[in-house]
Write an enzyme that holds these catalytic residues in place. Sequence first.
Site, short mmCIF file in Angstrom:
data_model
loop_
_atom_site.label_atom_id
_atom_site.label_comp_id
_atom_site.label_asym_id
_atom_site.label_seq_id
_atom_site.Cartn_x
_atom_site.Cartn_y
_atom_site.Cartn_z
N GLU A 133 0.79 -1.23 0.00
CA GLU A 133 0.00 0.00 0.00
C GLU A 133 0.83 1.28 0.00
O GLU A 133 0.44 2.26 -0.63
CB GLU A 133 -0.93 0.02 1.23
N SER A 393 -24.20 -23.34 56.93
CA SER A 393 -23.23 -23.46 58.03
C SER A 393 -21.92 -22.73 57.75
O SER A 393 -20.96 -22.88 58.52
CB SER A 393 -22.92 -24.94 58.28
#
Length: 742
Positions: A133, A393
Amino acid sequence: MSEGGTSDRELGGRTEPHTPSCPGLTRASIARGDEGADGRDKPGHDPRRGRSVKRLLAGALFLFVAVVLAFTAYTISLGPLPLREARAVSTTVVDRHGKLLRAYAMADGRWRLPVSAKKDVDPTYLRLLFAYEDQRFYDHHGVDPRALARATIQLGAHGHIVSGGSTIAMQLARLLEPRRQRSLHAKLRQIVRALELERELSKDEILDLYLTLAPYGGNLEGIRAASIAYFGKEPKRLSLAEAALLVALPQSPETRRLDRHPEAARRGRDRVLDRMVSENVISAEDAAQAKAQAVPAFRQPMPILAPHAADQASATVKDQPIIRLTLDASLQKVLEPLARDRAIALGPNVSVGIIVVDNDSGDVLAHVGSADYFDEKRAGQVDMTRAVRSPGSTLKPFIYGLAFEDGFVHPESLIEDRPVRFGSYAPENFDMTFQGTVPVRKALQLSLNVPAIVLLDRVGASRLSSRLKQAGGNLVLPKDEAPGLAMGLGGVGVTLQDLAQLYAGFPRLGTTRPLREIMTGEGTDDAREPLRLMDSAAAWQVGNVLLGTPPPENAARNRIAFKTGTSYGYRDAWSVGFDGRVTIGVWVGRPDGAPVPGLIGRVAAAPILFDAFARSGKLPATLPKPPKGALVASNSKLPLPLRRFRPVGELVRTGAEQAPHIQFPLNGSRIDVDRSAGPEASVMPVKVSGGVLPLTMLVNGLAVGEIDSRRQRLIDPPGPGFARLTVIDATGAADTVVVRIQ
């Protein structure tokens, strides 16, 4: 020297005739320096040519000024660069190492993830991109004259645009201001914008913005979104074929869209590879191998890790493109399938929540809010780590910890597990049986209910509630109800996150840190202060007891300290455990609160807990060593009052005996200690009345010896601050005062 005997001299760069001494020469003749004595021009001088050059220079200057003014006016007419809109990206949530957990599409549905070319992109891709490019990207100033010249020659030769000659900056300009038609005017606009971009941004910023905005078909923008959607990975590590494909797609993103036109995408990729071979960027062999690889024909979904944590973070942190969490993506990735698989095995509509906390920092390392985020039947989008549920518990270890802190019981003390009633409340064990006389250690490991409630009655439910709240546990009680003994067996609401924070206080030897899931900016101070849970010796004793809890089947013993819990009606199953490094909490149940027959913490949640530790990839770390002052002894070696616990109502006395009472110092008094005169002068006397000998003295829960027959003892006061002094007689009766040492 002239004929008249005169000489010429230069003044200011201009040659003037010297004033002649001959009186026959007048001033007028001197003024006509370019003329001869007869009034005619000197030979070789053309005045019309000089005037033409001046006109030409003036015209060129005028034309240049006009072009500059026109260019400036055109640039101004374009307005400012739309950089603010271009910098808008999808909100991304990343883990503590920067790995992507989840991204959110932009308001218009586009996926646009922020990119840093230096940190996020494979160098192979950048090499192909520049070669294909913009070969002189780092050399020009936004416009490449040679590329434009080549494009102009091709336009003249073919009569239409063959190659645009666009640089990356010019392509970025086109992305900032899209134009459907290719024309000279559009090219001029790109040139102007490219020059503006080069003036306002650095090369790296231009490249990053291009890699963020480049189109890849559909709603994908930027190399990160494309790489994740097409290859299922970040673009940090790309093959040659993948890099060439990502270079080719933005040239024609819709006609080469992989999920619709994979063959066109393949041809575009191969064209890039062929050109790279012709320009000697890659070898023909590498190109042939890359061409042999198939191109993906479908898109993969964007990653969604820790969706509940990501949703919470994005709702909390506004206007921030990247949100960093404390989570570890690798750990999160292995725990989410664990929760999903176990929930499926446990039955329909069952969900699972898991949270992992780093003990030292309080950072949340993994956050699994449900079995499946997208499973509506299991209410997958409900975060069960934040849901208030009955803890069963799981609060018992804190009861025992405060009992150890108060000094009236020890892990090796004996305690009765038999039927007992507190008014209308009569606690029973889970299996409806009683064990008789058992060590306190075994009572906690077997999660016996009666001993826990007996100790809570001695500790005080309000004190337990306030201590847990002080340490960061937000207990939720029914409206207008005060803390009671039932909270020891789950009669209160708590979240898995709060429970994990509280349990992390045991390996931290008595302090907790507020959990953190959203990381602040680098370099900022962490303002979370440690919160007090209990004394260090008591916290170590609880951890030591829980380390011996019998593990689930096929699990190693004495590796992980843990506790399980089951809420009333089999609605919630819990298991919280810790080693020296992390604390992990697990919740199992239905989000709608419906009972699940047989849902027990030890059977449903504990195996998930141990599997989570195993999948963390690290061996369990050892717990801290006993802190200074911790009493480690068998029952026979304990002080007589600590060998057996007796509730206050069961003390056996004759009529003449009285409970022990600390006469000095008085409760709430302030004691001034002068340590400058030496240790002997700084001792503090303690005087006691009543009680059955022998009398044992404890300072802040630690035994310091017995009180003599005169019922007094000199003790070395602890450091400045509050100190708790306790005296226990042979029957187990005790008295406690709190004083302030100054």
